[in-house]
Write a protein that holds these residues in place. Structure first.
Motif, PDB file in Angstrom:
ATOM      1  N   LEU A 276       6.290  93.206 -11.851  1.00 37.86           N
ATOM      2  CA  LEU A 276       5.255  93.978 -11.162  1.00 37.86           C
ATOM      3  C   LEU A 276       4.139  93.081 -10.652  1.00 37.86           C
ATOM      4  CD1 LEU A 276       2.587  94.325 -13.227  1.00 37.86           C
ATOM      5  CD2 LEU A 276       4.132  95.909 -14.331  1.00 37.86           C
TER       6      LEU A 276
ATOM      7  N   GLN B 258       0.089  92.998  -9.379  1.00 37.35           N
ATOM      8  CA  GLN B 258      -1.129  93.769  -9.581  1.00 37.35           C
ATOM      9  C   GLN B 258      -1.504  94.487  -8.292  1.00 37.35           C
ATOM     10  OE1 GLN B 258      -2.705  90.343 -12.425  1.00 37.35           O
ATOM     11  NE2 GLN B 258      -4.338  91.611 -11.644  1.00 37.35           N
TER      12      GLN B 258
ATOM     13  N   GLY C 190      -3.506  82.782  -6.794  1.00 38.77           N
ATOM     14  CA  GLY C 190      -4.223  82.897  -8.070  1.00 38.77           C
ATOM     15  C   GLY C 190      -3.523  83.947  -8.896  1.00 38.77           C
TER      16      GLY C 190
ATOM     17  N   ASN D 215       9.338  84.009 -10.098  1.00 41.88           N
ATOM     18  CA  ASN D 215       7.912  83.807  -9.857  1.00 41.88           C
ATOM     19  C   ASN D 215       7.628  82.432  -9.275  1.00 41.88           C
ATOM     20  OD1 ASN D 215       6.896  86.227 -10.585  1.00 41.88           O
ATOM     21  ND2 ASN D 215       5.799  85.534 -12.396  1.00 41.88           N
TER      22      ASN D 215
ATOM     23  N   PHE E 211       5.758  86.520   1.839  1.00 40.65           N
ATOM     24  CA  PHE E 211       5.216  85.332   1.156  1.00 40.65           C
ATOM     25  C   PHE E 211       5.214  84.094   2.040  1.00 40.65           C
ATOM     26  CE2 PHE E 211       4.051  86.262  -3.234  1.00 40.65           C
ATOM     27  CZ  PHE E 211       4.295  87.630  -3.203  1.00 40.65           C
TER      28      PHE E 211
ATOM     29  N   PHE F 166      -8.691  87.600  -6.806  1.00 41.56           N
ATOM     30  CA  PHE F 166      -7.636  86.676  -6.360  1.00 41.56           C
ATOM     31  C   PHE F 166      -6.763  87.260  -5.259  1.00 41.56           C
ATOM     32  CE2 PHE F 166      -3.358  87.806  -7.872  1.00 41.56           C
ATOM     33  CZ  PHE F 166      -3.612  88.808  -8.780  1.00 41.56           C
TER      34      PHE F 166
ATOM     35  N   ASN G 142       2.453  83.712   4.054  1.00 45.56           N
ATOM     36  CA  ASN G 142       1.065  83.621   4.495  1.00 45.56           C
ATOM     37  C   ASN G 142       0.356  82.417   3.904  1.00 45.56           C
ATOM     38  OD1 ASN G 142       1.234  85.982   5.989  1.00 45.56           O
ATOM     39  ND2 ASN G 142       0.725  87.248   4.217  1.00 45.56           N
TER      40      ASN G 142
ATOM     41  N   PHE H 136       1.468  83.450 -11.316  1.00 44.90           N
ATOM     42  CA  PHE H 136       1.967  82.226 -10.669  1.00 44.90           C
ATOM     43  C   PHE H 136       1.397  80.950 -11.295  1.00 44.90           C
ATOM     44  CE2 PHE H 136       2.867  84.580  -6.390  1.00 44.90           C
ATOM     45  CZ  PHE H 136       3.978  85.166  -6.975  1.00 44.90           C
TER      46      PHE H 136
HETATM   47  C1  UDX Z   1       3.029  88.107  -8.884  1.00 41.67           C
HETATM   48  C2  UDX Z   1       4.453  88.505  -8.480  1.00 41.67           C
HETATM   49  O1  UDX Z   1       4.425  89.021  -7.134  1.00 41.67           O
HETATM   50  C3  UDX Z   1       5.046  89.509  -9.457  1.00 41.67           C
HETATM   51  O2  UDX Z   1       6.388  89.792  -9.099  1.00 41.67           O
HETATM   52  C4  UDX Z   1       4.986  88.934 -10.857  1.00 41.67           C
HETATM   53  O3  UDX Z   1       5.498  89.829 -11.803  1.00 41.67           O
HETATM   54  C5  UDX Z   1       3.547  88.555 -11.222  1.00 41.67           C
HETATM   55  O4  UDX Z   1       3.041  87.643 -10.229  1.00 41.67           O
HETATM   56  P1  UDX Z   1       0.584  89.106  -8.575  1.00 41.67           P
HETATM   57  O5  UDX Z   1       0.075  87.861  -9.216  1.00 41.67           O
HETATM   58  O6  UDX Z   1       0.026  90.400  -9.022  1.00 41.67           O
HETATM   59  O7  UDX Z   1       2.175  89.234  -8.763  1.00 41.67           O
HETATM   60  O8  UDX Z   1       0.294  89.021  -7.014  1.00 41.67           O
HETATM   61  P2  UDX Z   1       1.006  88.628  -5.646  1.00 41.67           P
HETATM   62  O9  UDX Z   1       0.812  89.744  -4.700  1.00 41.67           O
HETATM   63  O10 UDX Z   1       2.368  88.149  -5.833  1.00 41.67           O
HETATM   64  O11 UDX Z   1       0.062  87.430  -5.152  1.00 41.67           O
HETATM   65  C6  UDX Z   1      -0.172  86.279  -5.949  1.00 41.67           C
HETATM   66  C7  UDX Z   1      -1.057  85.305  -5.212  1.00 41.67           C
HETATM   67  O12 UDX Z   1      -0.381  84.705  -4.105  1.00 41.67           O
HETATM   68  C8  UDX Z   1      -2.335  85.901  -4.630  1.00 41.67           C
HETATM   69  O13 UDX Z   1      -3.414  85.032  -4.894  1.00 41.67           O
HETATM   70  C9  UDX Z   1      -2.064  85.972  -3.149  1.00 41.67           C
HETATM   71  O14 UDX Z   1      -3.232  85.884  -2.384  1.00 41.67           O
HETATM   72  C10 UDX Z   1      -1.177  84.762  -2.944  1.00 41.67           C
HETATM   73  N1  UDX Z   1      -0.295  84.871  -1.775  1.00 41.67           N
HETATM   74  C11 UDX Z   1       0.702  85.810  -1.737  1.00 41.67           C
HETATM   75  C12 UDX Z   1      -0.446  83.982  -0.718  1.00 41.67           C
HETATM   76  O15 UDX Z   1      -1.331  83.110  -0.729  1.00 41.67           O
HETATM   77  N2  UDX Z   1       0.414  84.075   0.345  1.00 41.67           N
HETATM   78  C13 UDX Z   1       1.402  85.002   0.420  1.00 41.67           C
HETATM   79  O16 UDX Z   1       2.152  85.007   1.423  1.00 41.67           O
HETATM   80  C14 UDX Z   1       1.553  85.902  -0.664  1.00 41.67           C
END
Ligand code: UDX
Length: 442
Positions: A154, A156, A258, A209, A250, A320, A252, A262
């Motif tokens: 999941l 957030q 953050g 992840n 993903f 984040f 971007n 990750f």
């Molecule tokens: C992530 C995974 O998506 C999820 O499957 C796992 O269980 C937990 O970690 P989350 O940390 O809630 O979820 O957020 P996510 O929407 O994945 O974004 C993580 C970070 O990556 C954010 O800081 C976001 O700004 C950044 N991000 C995401 C980018 O910089 N570029 C992108 O293209 C996508």
């Protein structure tokens, strides 16, 4: 319908418990914080998550969802206990398993019938084996206890949807009994189930992840090169996305990832590889690129302005990512202290994250600098000399290029999330710096 207990009511535990109840199971969620338990019983969620409270209330009223600090009673008659407690990162990058181990011991002293312990927390490969051993070594009653791995994916902000409509359910088991029981628990979800052994399930979580983190760092790496060669990362990403071997998600570029997953999961896998004498170079590069990327916005602004001393800086977005109040590993937390150190007069806006951010930086002066929290992007921008955008909230995206020009003293915008079209900003008279794209000259 099964009798389920869930240990821990953070993001993973609470959402799991609520979604299990929504699918007809009788669920008792256990937490050590009594005050939190009392609040949850009333249907109030301790975390901000779209749709969660609604489902909590519905299932509490239906008598399927309960909250308690009394773990003994909750675990005693459970068919399965889901563990969703935290596995934070230790100083050396490894995962801290103390909370999982504490719950395991509590389960061992409480269970009074055969029980499947399901680890949802992200844990290093081999942990499920160790926890099963730990429980069986300290079992009080003569019952069968097995451990299964069932990682969660999941994100957030969309946690409920991601659980109820997950792309797949991964279950890692070592016996038919465990596989059948867990499959039965998930049958009402009507989702594809990938059934593997425990170690593969544990690895699927990290590999998934970390692959996403790698994808982001790759795009950030290419974005930095785009700036040098005069290409535009958004056009590059668009061109790549038509290839369905690459996919459109993903891609971007920005100021780095953050959040609670990750950063922790990349370090944990890199640490685990080293323990096995293997250099996981992809993760080493991913981590390094991300920590450097987080400071890109500050560096760009510093280069352009030379000093922040006494300068009014609008900060838009603190969390984040949008849709959450979580600040863990947020790029804002890496940049704001540098701005304050250099004497910036910050006016910060975030629709939800301000209260949490105040715990790090209370309103008022910090050394040479000062921070004031405001209720709208417009209030932050009024009379500002520079604007730094850290999070792409809808409220921030709604600010038009013209508003930057009209509200700011000097329309100078540094955008860490590539929200605006470069040409539109230039046409509105805004000097616009973003990530991996040309600077708009005015
Ligand atoms: C992530 C995974 O998506 C999820 O499957 C796992 O269980 C937990 O970690 P989350 O940390 O809630 O979820 O957020 P996510 O929407 O994945 O974004 C993580 C970070 O990556 C954010 O800081 C976001 O700004 C950044 N991000 C995401 C980018 O910089 N570029 C992108 O293209 C996508």
């Amino acid at each position: 319908m099964k009798n389920l207990a869930v240990a821990g009511t953070g993001y993973v535990g609470l959402v799991t418990g609520v979604c299990m109840a929504e699918n007809g199971h009788n669920v008792t969620c256990v937490d050590i914080d009594e005050q939190k338990v009392i609040t949850m019983r009333e249907g109030t969620s301790p975390i901000y998550e779209a749709g969660l409270e609604e489902l909590m209330r519905k299932n509490i009223e239906a008598g399927r969802l309960h909250f308690t600090i009394d773990y003994q009673t909750a675990y005693k008659e459970a068919d399965a206990v889901f563990i969703g407690v935290g596995t934070p990162e230790k100083e050396d990058g490894s995962a801290d398993l103390q909370y999982v181990e504490t719950v395991a011991k509590q389960i061992a002293e409480s269970v009074a019938k055969d029980c499947l312990v399901v680890i949802k927390s992200t844990v290093p490969i081999g942990t499920n084996d160790k926890i099963e051993e730990l429980i069986n070594d300290s079992l009080v009653n003569n019952v069968r206890v097995e451990v299964a791995s069932n990682p969660e994916f999941l994100a957030q902000g969309s946690a409920v949807k991601d659980t109820l409509e997950a792309a797949r359910i991964v279950i890692g088991t070592e016996s038919e009994w465990a596989e059948n029981l867990l499959t039965e628990i998930y049958t009402p979800f009507y989702l594809p189930i990938v059934s593997v052994n425990r170690r593969s399930a544990e690895m699927i979580k990290y590999a998934s992840n970390d692959f996403l983190a790698l994808k982001i760092s790759y795009m950030n790496d290419i974005a930095n090169l785009c700036e040098l060669v005069g290409a535009d990362i958004q056009d590059v990403a668009k061109g790549m996305s038509y290839d369905d071997r690459i996919g459109s998600k993903f891609l971007n570029a920005g100021i780095g990832y953050g959040g609670s997953c990750f950063p922790k999961d990349t370090s944990a896998l890199e640490f685990l590889a080293r323990q096995y004498g293997y250099d996981l170079r992809t993760m080493q590069a991913t981590i390094k690129i991300n920590s450097e990327q987080k400071l890109k916005l500050y560096e760009k602004a510093k280069k352009r302005l030379a000093t922040f001393d006494g300068i009014k800086v609008a900060v838009l977005g603190l969390t984040f990512k949008p849709g959450t109040d979580d600040l863990r590993e947020a790029p804002s937390l890496a940049n704001v202290p540098l701005l304050l150190e250099q004497g910036a007069d910050i006016y910060a806006y975030d629709p939800i994250g301000v209260d949490n951010f105040k715990q790090f930086y209370s309103e008022g002066s910090h050394g040479q600098g000062n921070i004031t929290y405001v209720g709208s992007p417009e209030d932050a921008l009024e009379g500002a000399t520079a604007c730094l955008i850290f999070t792409e909230w809808g409220e921030i995206k709604a600010v038009t290029p013209k508003q930057y020009k009209d509200l700011m003293q000097t329309p100078l915008v540094f955008d860490g999330r590539n929200i605006y079209d470069v040409q539109e900003m230039a046409d509105s008279g805004v000097e616009y710096h973003s990530i991996g794209r040309p600077v708009s000259s005015i």
